[in-house]
Design a protein around this motif. Structure first.
Motif, short mmCIF file in Angstrom:
data_model
loop_
_atom_site.label_atom_id
_atom_site.label_comp_id
_atom_site.label_asym_id
_atom_site.label_seq_id
_atom_site.Cartn_x
_atom_site.Cartn_y
_atom_site.Cartn_z
N VAL A 102 1.06 -1.12 -0.08
CA VAL A 102 0.01 0.06 -0.09
C VAL A 102 1.00 1.05 -0.14
N ASN A 103 0.65 2.10 -0.98
CA ASN A 103 1.42 3.24 -1.02
C ASN A 103 0.32 4.55 -1.03
N ALA A 104 1.33 5.90 -0.65
CA ALA A 104 0.61 7.07 -0.61
C ALA A 104 0.08 7.16 -2.04
N GLY A 132 5.43 -2.31 8.56
CA GLY A 132 4.82 -1.69 9.84
C GLY A 132 3.60 -2.32 10.32
N ARG A 133 2.81 -2.80 9.37
CA ARG A 133 1.36 -3.20 9.79
C ARG A 133 0.86 -4.12 8.61
N THR A 168 1.08 7.45 11.38
CA THR A 168 1.31 7.08 12.84
C THR A 168 2.10 5.71 12.71
N VAL A 169 2.22 4.90 11.69
CA VAL A 169 3.05 3.57 11.54
C VAL A 169 4.29 3.73 10.95
N ARG A 170 5.35 3.28 11.38
CA ARG A 170 6.46 3.44 10.92
C ARG A 170 6.77 1.96 10.08
N GLY A 171 7.19 1.93 8.89
CA GLY A 171 7.31 0.95 7.88
C GLY A 171 5.95 0.81 7.15
#
Length: 300
Positions: free
Chosen positions: A39-41, A271-272, A290-293
């Motif tokens: 999943v990307n921006a 991250g998740r 808020t999630v790193r990764g």
């Protein structure tokens, strides 16, 4: 097959899981049974109508899985092989996906981490190529702890470059483990860089889009040696190059990263993860930042 699609622009609630025909690989392509998709921006930018304006749209440009279809002219891969790669059709968040570029998943990576590699590795390698980073160069990566930033750090180190990476203090140990010299971002960042690199740096890559392009130009000495992948308007104001995939993609990076990962020289942080059916929640988490990764959808 089940796939992610939206038929109107808006918030995460417009995303649907729909039934679509199974795709067929064309010449030079393969099809995989997807086990995970990144999943990307760009996914939520498309959903918001900030990029492509066509409707309806499917989503996803990177995935990993098992080969179950091979197009004409393809060699070196067989049905059942584990691969990760890039889809040219923006439809990788689905049970099946067609890939135009791929590499074998090394034993060192599981499916989720493999699916998180393609977009970040290609973007990082393309940007480093455009800058001309090579052995003996020094490069500052602004936003070094994110997916693209950490890939850029590792690929630049692999080239023999000295890498300085900006990140919050909590990321500094991780940046050191990747081979970067960490500095904190925020006010005073240029002074902190000059403290460890008194003559400045040869190149700078901005993957954070945090409004620091003028500072990066100051550190490097010329806008020609700065590239951003995240601040289009800032690039226009400062004369910095904005790296786009339509100028040529560094697809060779997939195989390179696979070899590095197998040798223990490349790591990727997930991250998740979310089931495919919870793609809306993945967008909410991604937009919140808020999630790193990397965020990954688990499919198969």
């Amino acid at each position: 097959m089940k796939a992610v699609r939206f038929s109107r622009f808006g918030g995460p609630e417009v995303l649907e899981i729909v039934d679509l025909p199974d795709p067929r690989p064309g010449a030079g392509e393969i099809r995989i049974k997807v086990c995970a998709a990144g999943v990307n921006a760009s996914d939520w930018k498309k959903r918001q109508g900030l990029m492509d304006r066509e409707l309806p749209q499917t989503l996803g440009h990177e995935a990993a899985g098992l080969v179950d279809g091979i197009g004409d002219g393809v060699s070196g891969v067989t049905v059942g092989d584990r691969v990760f790669g890039a889809s040219p059709y923006g439809a990788a968040q689905a049970e099946s996906a067609v890939l135009s570029h791929w590499a074998p998943i090394p034993d060192a990576l599981d499916c989720a981490r493999a699916s998180a590699i393609p977009a970040a590795a290609e973007t990082a390698a393309r940007s480093l190529d455009q800058l001309g980073v090579r052995a003996g160069s020094s490069v500052l990566v602004n936003g070094a702890s994110g997916s693209v930033g950490s890939a850029a750090v590792q690929l630049a180190v692999e080239r023999g470059a000295r890498v300085i990476g900006t990140g919050s203090p909590g990321t500094h140990d991780a940046l050191r483990s990747l081979g970067a010299e960490p500095v904190a971002y925020g006010d005073g960042m240029p002074d902190r860089v000059r403290a460890i690199a008194p003559s400045g740096v040869d190149f700078a890559l901005d993957v954070a889009g945090s409004g620091v392009l003028p500072q990066l130009v100051g550190l490097v000495g010329t806008s020609e040696h700065v590239i951003t992948v995240a601040d289009f308007r800032g690039a226009q104001r400062t004369g910095v190059r904005f790296s786009r995939g339509d100028t040529g993609r560094a697809t060779y990076a997939l195989a390179q990263v696979a070899r590095m990962a197998e040798a223990g020289r490349f790591s990727v942080q997930v991250g998740r993860t979310f089931p495919l059916t919870e793609v809306s929640q993945a967008h909410r988490v991604g937009e919140a930042g808020t999630v790193r990764g990397k965020l990954v959808l688990l499919v198969g």
